[in-house]
Structures are given as structure tokens and as C-alpha cells.
Design a protein around this motif. Structure first.
Motif, PDB file in Angstrom:
ATOM      1  N   SER A 116     141.559  85.660   4.888  1.00 32.83           N
ATOM      2  CA  SER A 116     140.332  85.691   4.087  1.00 32.83           C
ATOM      3  C   SER A 116     139.110  85.456   4.970  1.00 32.83           C
ATOM      4  CB  SER A 116     140.394  84.620   2.997  1.00 32.83           C
ATOM      5  OG  SER A 116     140.227  83.329   3.560  1.00 32.83           O
ATOM      6  N   SER A 117     137.950  85.485   4.336  1.00 34.61           N
ATOM      7  CA  SER A 117     136.701  85.229   5.063  1.00 34.61           C
ATOM      8  C   SER A 117     136.364  83.741   5.135  1.00 34.61           C
ATOM      9  CB  SER A 117     135.549  85.972   4.379  1.00 34.61           C
ATOM     10  OG  SER A 117     135.359  85.477   3.046  1.00 34.61           O
ATOM     11  N   ALA A 118     137.207  82.888   4.545  1.00 36.36           N
ATOM     12  CA  ALA A 118     136.936  81.453   4.515  1.00 36.36           C
ATOM     13  C   ALA A 118     137.001  80.846   5.916  1.00 36.36           C
ATOM     14  CB  ALA A 118     137.924  80.747   3.595  1.00 36.36           C
ATOM     15  N   GLU A 176     135.359  84.406  -3.083  1.00 33.60           N
ATOM     16  CA  GLU A 176     134.921  85.657  -2.469  1.00 33.60           C
ATOM     17  C   GLU A 176     134.369  86.605  -3.532  1.00 33.60           C
ATOM     18  OE1 GLU A 176     137.623  86.120   1.552  1.00 33.60           O
ATOM     19  OE2 GLU A 176     138.489  86.786  -0.346  1.00 33.60           O
ATOM     20  N   ALA A 205     147.671  84.428   3.111  1.00 36.25           N
ATOM     21  CA  ALA A 205     146.552  85.060   2.414  1.00 36.25           C
ATOM     22  C   ALA A 205     145.237  84.365   2.732  1.00 36.25           C
ATOM     23  CB  ALA A 205     146.797  85.054   0.906  1.00 36.25           C
ATOM     24  N   LEU A 206     145.300  83.056   2.917  1.00 35.71           N
ATOM     25  CA  LEU A 206     144.089  82.308   3.239  1.00 35.71           C
ATOM     26  C   LEU A 206     143.637  82.601   4.667  1.00 35.71           C
ATOM     27  CD1 LEU A 206     142.019  80.222   2.324  1.00 35.71           C
ATOM     28  CD2 LEU A 206     143.576  78.429   3.067  1.00 35.71           C
ATOM     29  N   SER A 223     144.688  79.777  -1.839  1.00 37.06           N
ATOM     30  CA  SER A 223     144.496  81.232  -1.750  1.00 37.06           C
ATOM     31  C   SER A 223     143.853  81.767  -3.023  1.00 37.06           C
ATOM     32  CB  SER A 223     145.838  81.921  -1.502  1.00 37.06           C
ATOM     33  OG  SER A 223     146.397  81.499  -0.278  1.00 37.06           O
ATOM     34  N   THR A 224     144.299  81.258  -4.178  1.00 33.70           N
ATOM     35  CA  THR A 224     143.721  81.672  -5.461  1.00 33.70           C
ATOM     36  C   THR A 224     142.252  81.277  -5.544  1.00 33.70           C
ATOM     37  OG1 THR A 224     145.863  81.453  -6.558  1.00 33.70           O
ATOM     38  CG2 THR A 224     143.905  81.413  -7.964  1.00 33.70           C
ATOM     39  N   VAL A 250     140.109  80.606  -3.053  1.00 32.29           N
ATOM     40  CA  VAL A 250     139.272  81.351  -2.099  1.00 32.29           C
ATOM     41  C   VAL A 250     139.052  82.781  -2.566  1.00 32.29           C
ATOM     42  CG1 VAL A 250     139.208  82.293   0.245  1.00 32.29           C
ATOM     43  CG2 VAL A 250     139.789  79.888  -0.128  1.00 32.29           C
ATOM     44  N   ALA A 251     140.070  83.402  -3.174  1.00 30.28           N
ATOM     45  CA  ALA A 251     139.887  84.757  -3.709  1.00 30.28           C
ATOM     46  C   ALA A 251     138.806  84.771  -4.779  1.00 30.28           C
ATOM     47  CB  ALA A 251     141.210  85.269  -4.277  1.00 30.28           C
TER      48      ALA A 251
END
Length: 412
Positions: free
Chosen positions: A285-287, A263, A281-282, A256-257, A259-260
Motif C-alpha cells: 500500500s501507500s501507507a 486510501e 497487502a499493507l 490492511s482493511t 489502510v484500504a
């Protein structure tokens, strides 16, 4: 020895996926007209070898969760009782198969069992554990490092690490003593790599101080990939594509960290969870998130690979000329990333200090400075130049021929 084919018995230890995947790859690489291969692997990893032509056997192994807990706490990875049970199981398989050679991947008990049956023994290992290379111990992520200032933690580690390294050798040293075998000098490098022949699954250029010798050589990078899922799509989006996988032994919470940060950097993230649950959180996300991805294809298409720093994924990335960011936790990952960082093909981030800002700075450097990709491509070129070479077969044939020659001389 077989009259027509060499009989090879592979032991794939179930500590992590890598220790099963590498023997599975090597088993599949052998010509069945010249070799009769048997792969012993834990039932939990049977899917790795499904569809292969080799004979397979179930191998009892310590649960991978127990291994991970011991690793995270800085404890010896196996106790003596476990290794003693391994020897019993090893001997049963060796007696049943009657191999000409046994090949192990982190099956430490073969240091004893192969010698008890006087069978030539090959270990697949990583070059950074070679006894010919000074062990530059680096502070791994341990329970106390998460809340201790790193300079202080490093002082404590430097003071205690010689004793800790020695303690890690005790289970195997006790096992060898029980079976009348000589000590390995309480040297962790020797305990992890003891064999008649050590074959390093790494890029030779990352470890220039290691010169091939009769009992050690480079196989070159080994990297296994699962089949592509039906929905796999890495089509260009106009943004830099970054492939992220923390592997079977990595910290899923770090995804999550990471991918943030990606982004924030305007990158397109392609994520593999290696079968672990997806953090909330993942998922939001847009991942593009998959349980498993064909790492080979993902590394080929990505401009950057972020992983736990271990050799399996870094081998895949660098084999395609793609630089890496290693978010390292254990000693193996730190040692591997130290070599990659020194070569200039990637950067290292501590797993206990990972943050969106720190990852974003590293990603900006790796994508913005051409030197990292250029150095990664050097490794790719060197790897492709060696691809026509035999990975394993010639080493096995030479080892058996050498053993027979020594036997003939002793009888003369």
C-alpha cells in the motif's frame, strides 16, 4: 517505613504492553530524593524500562500469548494455579524489598499477597471497571460472533453474561478463600480492582459518575511512547494524516482493511505494527509503515487516530485533542470506547464487522464533522489544566500516613 525515603515496589503484569508501560511511567515520575522505587516486570518487556533510574527485578508472568488466547475465547484470564504461583513470587519480592507500598497494574494476585504481608496496596486500573459504576456489559468479539447475526449474538450474550462474569471471578475467589481472605462477592469489577487505593488512568470527564473518594481517585490519562525511529517522518503531504496502531493486543489483520479505506478516503496513513509482521497487502500500500512509532508525536500531528479502542492509545490521541476511531475486540476496548463515543470524541466499530466501507464511513464522519475534534479538544484542555498536579506521589504519601494513623489509634 524508611526514615528518609518511601520504598515503593511496582508490579508490572506482562499480559499486554500497557500493564508494563504504565508502571514504568509512574516509576520514572517519582522523585528519587523522596522515593526509592523498584520495578518488577517480565523479562520480555525489559526494553520498556531500559535506561530508567529505578531498580528493576524480573517478574514471572503468564505468557502474553496465553493471555490473548484466553481473552479471545472468553475464558478466565488466569487459572487458580497460576495465581497461586504469582502469590509465591509476590511474597518473595515483598520480603526482599520490604516496601512501604506496593503498586500493581493488573497483578490480580496482589489482592492476596499484599494482604498477607499487610502492606498498603495501590492498583492502577481503568475507571470503567470501578465497582461504583454499573457494569454495562457489551458484547465483545467472541468466536461465535464472527458468523452469528449481532442481534442474535447479543441475545445469547445477555442471557449468559451474568454466569460468564461470575465464572471469571472463580480463580481469584478460590485463591482468596485458600488464604483465609473474605469473598469479593463474585463481582468481576471488585476482582479486577481490589486494593486499598484504586487509581484510574483515564480522563475524569469520560466518567462523570465517579466521584473521588478515600479509596479511589483519578490519576488522569497515562500513555507511554517508544523513542522515535531514525526514519520517522510525519511531514505534511497535503492529505489528512491518520495515525493507525492496533497495539500489542490488536488484530494485525485489520490493518490492511483500515489502510484500504483510508486510501479510498484520500488520507495519508501512518502505521505502527507494534512489532508484528507486516501483512503483504499493507506492504504493497501507500501507507508509511513502522514497527514502532512514538505514539505521542504521531497523535499530535494526526487529524485522526485509529486504534483498537484501548485506553493507552486513546489516552494519547485525546490528550492531543485528536478524535479516535476504535476497532474494538475485547470487553476493555468496548467499555473504553463506549465512554469516548458517549462524550462525542470518537466512534466505535466492531472488530468482527470491520470492512473498508464501514471504516470509510466512520472516517468521513470523524474528519468531516467538527464536533468530534471539538469534544476531543475539551479533554485535551482539561488534561493540560491538571498536568501540574502530582500524578502519584501525593496519593502514596497520604496512603502511608493514613495507615500509620490507623495503627497509632489501634495502639492507643
Amino acid at each position: 517505613m524508611s526514615e528518609t525515603r518511601l520504598r515503593i515496589l511496582f508490579f508490572a503484569e506482562g499480559a499486554t504492553l500497557a500493564h508494563v508501560a504504565r508502571p514504568a511511567l509512574l516509576t520514572a515520575s517519582l522523585d528519587p530524593a523522596r522515593f526509592e522505587a523498584t520495578l518488577a516486570r517480565p523479562a520480555s518487556y525489559a526494553w520498556v524500562s531500559d535506561g530508567g533510574n529505578a531498580d528493576t527485578r524480573t517478574l514471572a508472568c503468564q505468557d502474553s500469548a496465553v493471555f490473548a488466547q484466553r481473552l479471545a475465547r472468553g475464558l478466565p484470564l488466569y487459572d487458580t494455579a497460576t495465581l497461586e504461583r504469582y502469590v509465591v513470587d509476590d511474597l518473595a519480592l515483598i520480603d526482599a524489598i520490604e516496601p512501604d507500598v506496593v503498586v500493581g497494574d493488573f497483578r490480580l494476585s496482589l489482592s492476596v499477597s499484599a494482604r498477607l504481608r499487610d502492606v498498603p496496596y495501590v492498583t492502577i486500573c481503568d475507571a470503567y471497571w470501578s465497582p461504583e459504576r454499573p457494569l454495562r456489559a457489551v458484547l465483545p468479539v467472541l468466536p461465535f460472533t464472527r458468523f452469528t447475526p449481532i442481534p442474535l449474538a447479543r441475545l445469547l450474550f445477555d442471557a449468559l453474561s451474568p454466569l460468564a462474569m461470575r465464572l471469571h471471578t472463580v480463580p481469584l475467589e478460590r485463591l482468596r478463600a485458600r488464604h483465609g481472605l473474605p469473598t469479593l462477592g463474585h463481582d468481576l469489577r471488585r476482582c479486577y480492582t481490589d486494593a486499598d487505593l484504586r487509581l484510574f488512568a483515564n480522563f475524569p470527564a469520560l466518567f462523570p459518575e465517579l466521584v473521588p473518594r478515600d479509596d479511589a481517585a483519578f490519576l488522569g490519562p497515562l500513555a507511554w511512547s517508544p523513542p522515535a525511529p531514525a526514519a520517522f517522518d510525519a511531514a505534511p503531504t497535503g492529505k489528512p494524516l491518520v495515525y493507525v496502531s492496533m497495539g500489542s493486543s490488536g488484530d494485525i489483520g485489520a490493518l490492511s482493511t483500515i489502510v484500504a479505506a483510508l486510501e479510498a478516503c484520500g488520507c495519508d496513513a501512518l502505521v505502527s505494527t507494534a512489532g508484528k509482521p507486516v501483512p503483504a497487502a499493507l506492504a504493497a500500500s501507500s501507507a508509511r509503515v513502522f514497527e514502532f512509532l512514538p505514539g505521542d508525536a504521531a497523535c499530535a500531528q494526526a487529524q485522526l487516530v485509529i486504534c483498537n479502542g484501548g485506553s493507552p492509545t486513546t489516552n494519547q490521541a485525546l490528550g492531543h485533542g485528536t478524535p479516535v476511531l476504535g476497532v474494538a475486540v475485547n470487553m476493555d476496548q468496548f467499555l473504553n470506547m463506549q465512554a469516548i463515543e458517549a462524550f462525542g470524541a470518537g466512534l466505535l466499530v466492531r472488530g468482527d464487522r470491520v470492512s473498508p466501507a464501514l471504516v470509510a464511513r466512520a472516517v468521513t464522519r470523524l474528519l468531516g464533522e467538527d464536533g468530534f475534534a471539538r469534544r476531543a479538544r475539551l479533554l485535551q484542555t482539561a488534561h493540560h489544566e491538571r498536568e501540574g498536579e502530582s500524578l502519584l506521589a501525593d496519593h502514596l504519601l497520604r496512603l502511608v500516613a493514613s495507615r500509620h494513623a490507623r495503627g497509632a489509634r489501634s495502639q492507643a
